[in-house]
Design an enzyme around this catalytic site. Structure first.
Site, PDB file in Angstrom:
ATOM      1  N   ASP A 162       0.822  -1.221   0.000  1.00 60.29           N
ATOM      2  CA  ASP A 162       0.000   0.000   0.000  1.00 60.29           C
ATOM      3  C   ASP A 162       0.851   1.264   0.000  1.00 60.29           C
ATOM      4  O   ASP A 162       0.321   2.378   0.059  1.00 60.29           O
ATOM      5  CB  ASP A 162      -0.947   0.004   1.212  1.00 60.29           C
ATOM      6  CG  ASP A 162      -0.193  -0.013   2.541  1.00 60.29           C
ATOM      7  OD1 ASP A 162       1.059  -0.003   2.521  1.00 60.29           O
ATOM      8  OD2 ASP A 162      -0.849  -0.023   3.595  1.00 60.29           O
TER       9      ASP A 162
ATOM     10  N   HIS B 192      19.865  25.290   2.664  1.00 60.68           N
ATOM     11  CA  HIS B 192      19.526  26.378   1.738  1.00 60.68           C
ATOM     12  C   HIS B 192      19.357  27.726   2.458  1.00 60.68           C
ATOM     13  O   HIS B 192      19.892  28.735   2.016  1.00 60.68           O
ATOM     14  CB  HIS B 192      18.249  25.994   0.980  1.00 60.68           C
ATOM     15  CG  HIS B 192      17.861  26.990  -0.050  1.00 60.68           C
ATOM     16  ND1 HIS B 192      18.617  27.218  -1.176  1.00 60.68           N
ATOM     17  CD2 HIS B 192      16.812  27.841  -0.115  1.00 60.68           C
ATOM     18  CE1 HIS B 192      18.044  28.169  -1.893  1.00 60.68           C
ATOM     19  NE2 HIS B 192      16.959  28.566  -1.273  1.00 60.68           N
TER      20      HIS B 192
ATOM     21  N   ASP C  94      23.217  33.527  -8.926  1.00 58.71           N
ATOM     22  CA  ASP C  94      22.032  34.130  -8.339  1.00 58.71           C
ATOM     23  C   ASP C  94      22.491  35.167  -7.316  1.00 58.71           C
ATOM     24  O   ASP C  94      23.426  34.907  -6.558  1.00 58.71           O
ATOM     25  CB  ASP C  94      21.280  32.979  -7.621  1.00 58.71           C
ATOM     26  CG  ASP C  94      19.942  33.389  -7.082  1.00 58.71           C
ATOM     27  OD1 ASP C  94      19.619  34.570  -7.146  1.00 58.71           O
ATOM     28  OD2 ASP C  94      19.229  32.483  -6.587  1.00 58.71           O
TER      29      ASP C  94
ATOM     30  N   LYS D 190      19.570  35.996 -11.656  1.00 62.13           N
ATOM     31  CA  LYS D 190      18.596  34.946 -12.008  1.00 62.13           C
ATOM     32  C   LYS D 190      17.197  35.361 -11.563  1.00 62.13           C
ATOM     33  O   LYS D 190      17.008  35.895 -10.478  1.00 62.13           O
ATOM     34  CB  LYS D 190      19.000  33.660 -11.287  1.00 62.13           C
ATOM     35  CG  LYS D 190      17.968  32.536 -11.340  1.00 62.13           C
ATOM     36  CD  LYS D 190      18.540  31.272 -10.675  1.00 62.13           C
ATOM     37  CE  LYS D 190      17.557  30.586  -9.774  1.00 62.13           C
ATOM     38  NZ  LYS D 190      18.062  29.404  -9.089  1.00 62.13           N
TER      39      LYS D 190
ATOM     40  N   ASP E 164      26.763  26.576  -6.365  1.00 61.02           N
ATOM     41  CA  ASP E 164      25.394  26.695  -5.862  1.00 61.02           C
ATOM     42  C   ASP E 164      25.231  25.692  -4.725  1.00 61.02           C
ATOM     43  O   ASP E 164      26.043  24.769  -4.586  1.00 61.02           O
ATOM     44  CB  ASP E 164      24.401  26.387  -6.995  1.00 61.02           C
ATOM     45  CG  ASP E 164      23.084  27.136  -6.831  1.00 61.02           C
ATOM     46  OD1 ASP E 164      22.825  27.668  -5.738  1.00 61.02           O
ATOM     47  OD2 ASP E 164      22.298  27.182  -7.801  1.00 61.02           O
TER      48      ASP E 164
ATOM     49  N   GLY F 274      18.780  23.356 -14.370  1.00 61.52           N
ATOM     50  CA  GLY F 274      18.385  24.540 -15.134  1.00 61.52           C
ATOM     51  C   GLY F 274      19.206  25.772 -14.766  1.00 61.52           C
ATOM     52  O   GLY F 274      19.705  26.484 -15.645  1.00 61.52           O
TER      53      GLY F 274
END
Ligand code: R5P
Length: 303
Positions: A39, A140, A179, A204, A230, A237
């Site tokens: 399941d 992050h 960025d 960016k 990064d 991308g």
């Protein structure tokens, strides 16, 4: 005071890194048995027959929560919670949790009405399980760690990433941030290559509805070896767009470096065909670009 015996629990999401860390620390490691029921529910047990082995011991749990060929981040998170629950039930003295890559870390703030700040909720969930210490690598948005009541450490992988790029022969380096938001991190990263290393930035923009990326900027990179750094490569991308701009700006060699190289979908193809010479990630994610091990860096924090 008498030193407690320690054990490393090697979670399904950090099998290589977990064993390496246990070996460096010179302590025993235990793995897990895990599967999904028909399941879809997750099953996990610590792979031991005698639970008293762990009673009153100091436990270090290592479980990255990134997606991989044989699992997804939700399963990895549930496995982590199950491991913590099992050791809590057994009754141990101290629990240190190491999550090199934290799933949902990018959902750190509200971008559109009606969203959840889920990074904080994930951390809160781990925290209320009753752990003593929490270690993550290059999260992050480090400020989200403030929701936890236990001790938290955001481990920095820049030194080992930079060493690996230097060892590949990079010279006359410019560090490029893909960025504006990553500029401070890029400046700190540049210091690991030496004094007076130039840092430049592309601008960016990501459409919050479609996810589409546009990037602009023209830098002077003629004959420079360019390190584009990064925290995460997901679909590639961001990195591919930055690499194309760096190529147009005259870069010599291009190194695409990220702490957490998830390499989803066509990421490898996109990055290499955009003109990267090397893709470098750490073993926070276990895949073919995980060339840099975090084992020593993490172990230094645990000692
Ligand atoms: C975003 O803010 C992160 O720092 C990365 O730039 C992003 O997650 C990379 O995603 P992708 O590889 O899909 O462009």
């Amino acid at each position: 005071m008498e030193k407690l015996e320690k054990f490393v629990i090697v979670g399904p999401g950090s099998q290589l890194l977990g064993v390496k860390i246990a070996n460096i620390l010179g302590i025993n490691h235990i793995n897990t048995e895990f599967k999904s029921f028909p399941d879809g529910e997750i099953y996990l047990r610590l792979n031991l027959e005698d639970e008293t082995l762990l009673e009153n011991k100091e436990i270090i749990i290592i479980q990255s929560t990134g997606p991989s060929a044989n699992s997804d981040q939700n399963s990895r998170l549930f496995e982590l919670l199950m491991i913590i629950d099992a050791v809590k039930r057994i009754g141990v003295e101290k629990i240190s949790v190491i999550v090199p890559y934290l799933a949902y870390a990018r959902q750190d703030k509200i971008f559109r009405p009606g969203e959840s700040e889920f990074a904080k909720r994930v951390l809160k969930l781990i925290d209320i399980m009753g752990i003593d210490e929490f270690f993550v690598v290059d999260i992050h948005a480090p400020e989200v760690l403030e929701v936890m009541s236990c001790k938290t450490v955001n481990i920095d992988s820049m030194d080992v990433l930079a060493k690996s790029i230097r060892d590949m022969g990079a010279e006359d380096i410019v560090v490029v941030s893909p960025d504006k938001g990553a500029i401070e991190r890029s400046k700190a990263f540049a210091k690991h290559f030496g004094d007076n290393i130039l840092v430049d930035v592309f601008e960016k923009k990501r459409d919050v509805k479609t996810g589409e990326i546009t990037m602009s900027g023209s830098l002077s990179l003629e004959n420079k070896d360019v390190v584009i750094a990064d925290d995460i490569i997901a679909t590639g991308g961001t990195m591919a767009t930055a690499i194309k701009l760096a190529r147009k700006s005259g870069a010599n060699k291009i190194y695409a470096a990220a702490t957490h190289a998830l390499m989803l979908q066509n990421a490898k193809y996109r990055i290499l065909s955009a003109g990267a010479d090397e893709i470098i990630g750490t073993d926070s994610i276990d895949n073919e670009v995980s060339r840099v091990s975090l084992a020593n860096v993490i172990t230094d924090y645990l000692k």
